[in-house]
Design a protein around this motif. Structure first.
Motif, PDB file in Angstrom:
ATOM      1  N   ILE A  27      48.762  75.812  39.427  1.00 58.23           N
ATOM      2  CA  ILE A  27      47.393  75.839  39.958  1.00 58.23           C
ATOM      3  C   ILE A  27      46.729  77.496  39.796  1.00 58.23           C
ATOM      4  CG2 ILE A  27      46.104  75.861  42.080  1.00 58.23           C
ATOM      5  CD1 ILE A  27      47.693  73.779  43.218  1.00 58.23           C
ATOM      6  N   ARG A  28      45.745  77.630  39.257  1.00 55.30           N
ATOM      7  CA  ARG A  28      45.244  78.808  39.160  1.00 55.30           C
ATOM      8  C   ARG A  28      44.668  79.434  40.270  1.00 55.30           C
ATOM      9  NH1 ARG A  28      44.176  80.015  33.339  1.00 55.30           N
ATOM     10  NH2 ARG A  28      44.642  77.981  32.307  1.00 55.30           N
ATOM     11  N   LEU A  29      44.947  80.518  40.635  1.00 58.39           N
ATOM     12  CA  LEU A  29      44.686  81.395  42.039  1.00 58.39           C
ATOM     13  C   LEU A  29      43.705  82.693  41.819  1.00 58.39           C
ATOM     14  CD1 LEU A  29      45.253  81.829  45.087  1.00 58.39           C
ATOM     15  CD2 LEU A  29      47.133  83.131  44.416  1.00 58.39           C
ATOM     16  N   TYR A  30      42.764  82.707  42.655  1.00 60.22           N
ATOM     17  CA  TYR A  30      41.472  83.743  42.872  1.00 60.22           C
ATOM     18  C   TYR A  30      41.306  84.237  44.177  1.00 60.22           C
ATOM     19  CZ  TYR A  30      40.416  81.695  38.299  1.00 60.22           C
ATOM     20  OH  TYR A  30      40.409  81.099  36.832  1.00 60.22           O
ATOM     21  N   TYR A  31      41.475  85.413  44.410  1.00 58.50           N
ATOM     22  CA  TYR A  31      41.144  85.976  45.652  1.00 58.50           C
ATOM     23  C   TYR A  31      39.617  86.339  45.672  1.00 58.50           C
ATOM     24  CZ  TYR A  31      40.776  89.173  49.225  1.00 58.50           C
ATOM     25  OH  TYR A  31      40.288  89.820  50.466  1.00 58.50           O
ATOM     26  N   LEU A  32      39.083  86.103  46.855  1.00 60.77           N
ATOM     27  CA  LEU A  32      37.732  86.750  46.920  1.00 60.77           C
ATOM     28  C   LEU A  32      37.696  87.298  48.250  1.00 60.77           C
ATOM     29  CD1 LEU A  32      35.937  82.869  46.753  1.00 60.77           C
ATOM     30  CD2 LEU A  32      36.662  84.267  44.832  1.00 60.77           C
ATOM     31  N   GLY A  33      37.150  88.726  48.050  1.00 65.80           N
ATOM     32  CA  GLY A  33      37.034  89.387  49.053  1.00 65.80           C
ATOM     33  C   GLY A  33      36.036  90.501  49.188  1.00 65.80           C
ATOM     34  N   GLY A  34      35.683  91.247  50.361  1.00 67.83           N
ATOM     35  CA  GLY A  34      34.608  92.192  50.435  1.00 67.83           C
ATOM     36  C   GLY A  34      34.178  91.956  51.996  1.00 67.83           C
ATOM     37  N   GLU A  56      36.609  68.395  43.570  1.00 72.70           N
ATOM     38  CA  GLU A  56      37.905  67.650  43.042  1.00 72.70           C
ATOM     39  C   GLU A  56      38.710  68.842  42.417  1.00 72.70           C
ATOM     40  OE1 GLU A  56      39.951  63.891  40.520  1.00 72.70           O
ATOM     41  OE2 GLU A  56      37.605  64.233  40.890  1.00 72.70           O
ATOM     42  N   ASN A  57      40.131  68.778  42.864  1.00 75.77           N
ATOM     43  CA  ASN A  57      41.029  69.772  42.281  1.00 75.77           C
ATOM     44  C   ASN A  57      40.679  71.309  42.450  1.00 75.77           C
ATOM     45  OD1 ASN A  57      42.700  67.732  41.202  1.00 75.77           O
ATOM     46  ND2 ASN A  57      41.497  67.579  39.288  1.00 75.77           N
ATOM     47  N   VAL A  58      39.963  71.548  43.599  1.00 78.97           N
ATOM     48  CA  VAL A  58      39.833  73.092  43.832  1.00 78.97           C
ATOM     49  C   VAL A  58      40.380  73.095  45.418  1.00 78.97           C
ATOM     50  CG1 VAL A  58      38.357  74.912  44.116  1.00 78.97           C
ATOM     51  CG2 VAL A  58      38.058  73.130  42.325  1.00 78.97           C
ATOM     52  N   TYR A 115      35.163  75.933  32.183  1.00 82.79           N
ATOM     53  CA  TYR A 115      36.100  76.774  31.397  1.00 82.79           C
ATOM     54  C   TYR A 115      37.363  76.113  31.152  1.00 82.79           C
ATOM     55  CZ  TYR A 115      32.372  80.607  31.889  1.00 82.79           C
ATOM     56  OH  TYR A 115      31.275  81.325  31.713  1.00 82.79           O
ATOM     57  N   TYR A 116      37.840  75.651  32.511  1.00 83.26           N
ATOM     58  CA  TYR A 116      39.247  74.979  32.657  1.00 83.26           C
ATOM     59  C   TYR A 116      39.136  73.594  33.010  1.00 83.26           C
ATOM     60  CZ  TYR A 116      40.509  80.033  32.885  1.00 83.26           C
ATOM     61  OH  TYR A 116      40.594  81.358  32.546  1.00 83.26           O
ATOM     62  N   PRO A 117      38.645  72.683  32.309  1.00 78.40           N
ATOM     63  CA  PRO A 117      38.265  70.996  32.524  1.00 78.40           C
ATOM     64  C   PRO A 117      39.816  70.537  32.956  1.00 78.40           C
ATOM     65  CG  PRO A 117      37.996  71.700  30.352  1.00 78.40           C
ATOM     66  CD  PRO A 117      38.146  72.834  30.869  1.00 78.40           C
TER      67      PRO A 117
END
Length: 304
Positions: A27-34, A56-58, A115-117
């Motif tokens: 699973i592609r992981l992103y961090y959102l901060g601020g 779906e899938n997020v 971008y990543y279907p």
């Protein structure tokens, strides 16, 4: 103190095998901060149908945002991404309380899915409105300075670490019975306003402090060259003096410098075109566009 924090994190952080095992679910992981413009002040009622839904899938783990010294910072649980992860969101005892607001996460997810279907994605979000990196600018909102002790030694960086640790305690975030491998893809950072409205000295330190903090966040995600996308702060000029952030230009310079000097960083400048819902925060359309711009920038960094 800083080294001790990192050591504790690494001891508690589930170790990930260098080689991905076939039986794991990637699973592609992103961090959102601020701070508050990462929190999000968009209104759910303004969302188009394409974003006003469960994705779906997020999945998202949104750490409970609280001031320094508060022991409940970083609590949360994984759930399918949907509207309500803007300002006013909270999480306590593994129960999320959604708000009537949204941030960049919805349009960010939508664009990434282009971008990543058919791929799975996970967001870890921890942000705190009004928070600064510099401890001298923190006030009641909190500081991201890792070595800032305050009264108890607990600050926004500690809440971030707790969020990361708590998020990784779940071996199967989507409950499909398959162990997950969370693949770090990027750091999305929208912050700096609170470092630009106090003194020239504080604003002048922003580049050094931003660079250090991003390196520490990268280390916490076990990826020294993880892509970082910075959202450039902007000014509504909605004040009698004409400038809401008196030293915001110094922070903007530091953000540009960081994006130019870090080999795997980028900056989003579309914020200068956004309208505002109040003196400090973008309107709903601004957050929708900002999410798309962040997605494009981090995608492009991952193509290099």
């Amino acid at each position: 103190m800083m080294k001790q924090k990192l050591l504790i994190l690494l001891l508690l952080f589930p170790l990930v095998a260098i080689g991905q095992r076939k039986e794991k679910d990637t699973i592609r992981l992103y961090y959102l901060g601020g701070q508050s413009n990462m929190d999000g002040y968009g209104y759910n009622k303004d969302l188009p149908n394409s974003l006003n839904k469960a994705f779906e899938n997020v999945w998202i783990f949104h750490g409970n945002p609280v001031p320094d010294e508060n022991s409940s910072g970083g609590q949360g649980t994984w759930e399918t991404l949907k509207p309500g992860h803007g300002v006013g969101f909270s999480s306590y005892e593994n129960k999320n309380k959604l708000s009537k607001r949204f941030g960049i996460e919805l349009s960010f997810a939508q664009k990434l899915q282009e971008y990543y279907p058919n791929e799975k994605m996970a967001f870890i979000k921890y942000s705190r409105g009004g928070s600064s990196i510099d401890s001298l600018a923190a006030g009641k909102f909190g500081s991201w300075e890792p070595d800032f002790n305050g009264k108890t030694g607990v600050n926004q960086y500690d809440h971030f670490l707790k969020t990361i640790r708590n998020a990784h305690e779940y071996g199967d975030i989507n409950g499909d019975g398959i162990e997950d491998y969370l693949l770090p893809m990027g750091i999305i950072w929208m912050q700096g306003e609170s470092d630009g409205d106090k003194t020239e000295e504080i604003a002048s330190r922003y580049y050094i402090q931003l660079r250090r903090l991003m390196d520490l966040i990268r280390a916490s995600l076990l990826s020294d060259d993880l892509p970082v996308v910075i959202g450039k702060i902007s000014d509504s000029h909605n004040i009698d003096t004409g400038i809401v952030w008196p030293f915001g230009d110094l922070v903007q310079y530091a953000q540009e410098k960081y994006a130019k000097t870090d080999k795997n960083a980028a900056i989003v400048r579309s914020t200068r075109n956004y309208k505002y819902s109040d003196r400090w925060h973008y309107d709903s359309n601004g957050y929708i566009d900002l999410g798309k711009e962040f997605a494009l920038a981090v995608y492009q960094l991952n193509q290099n």
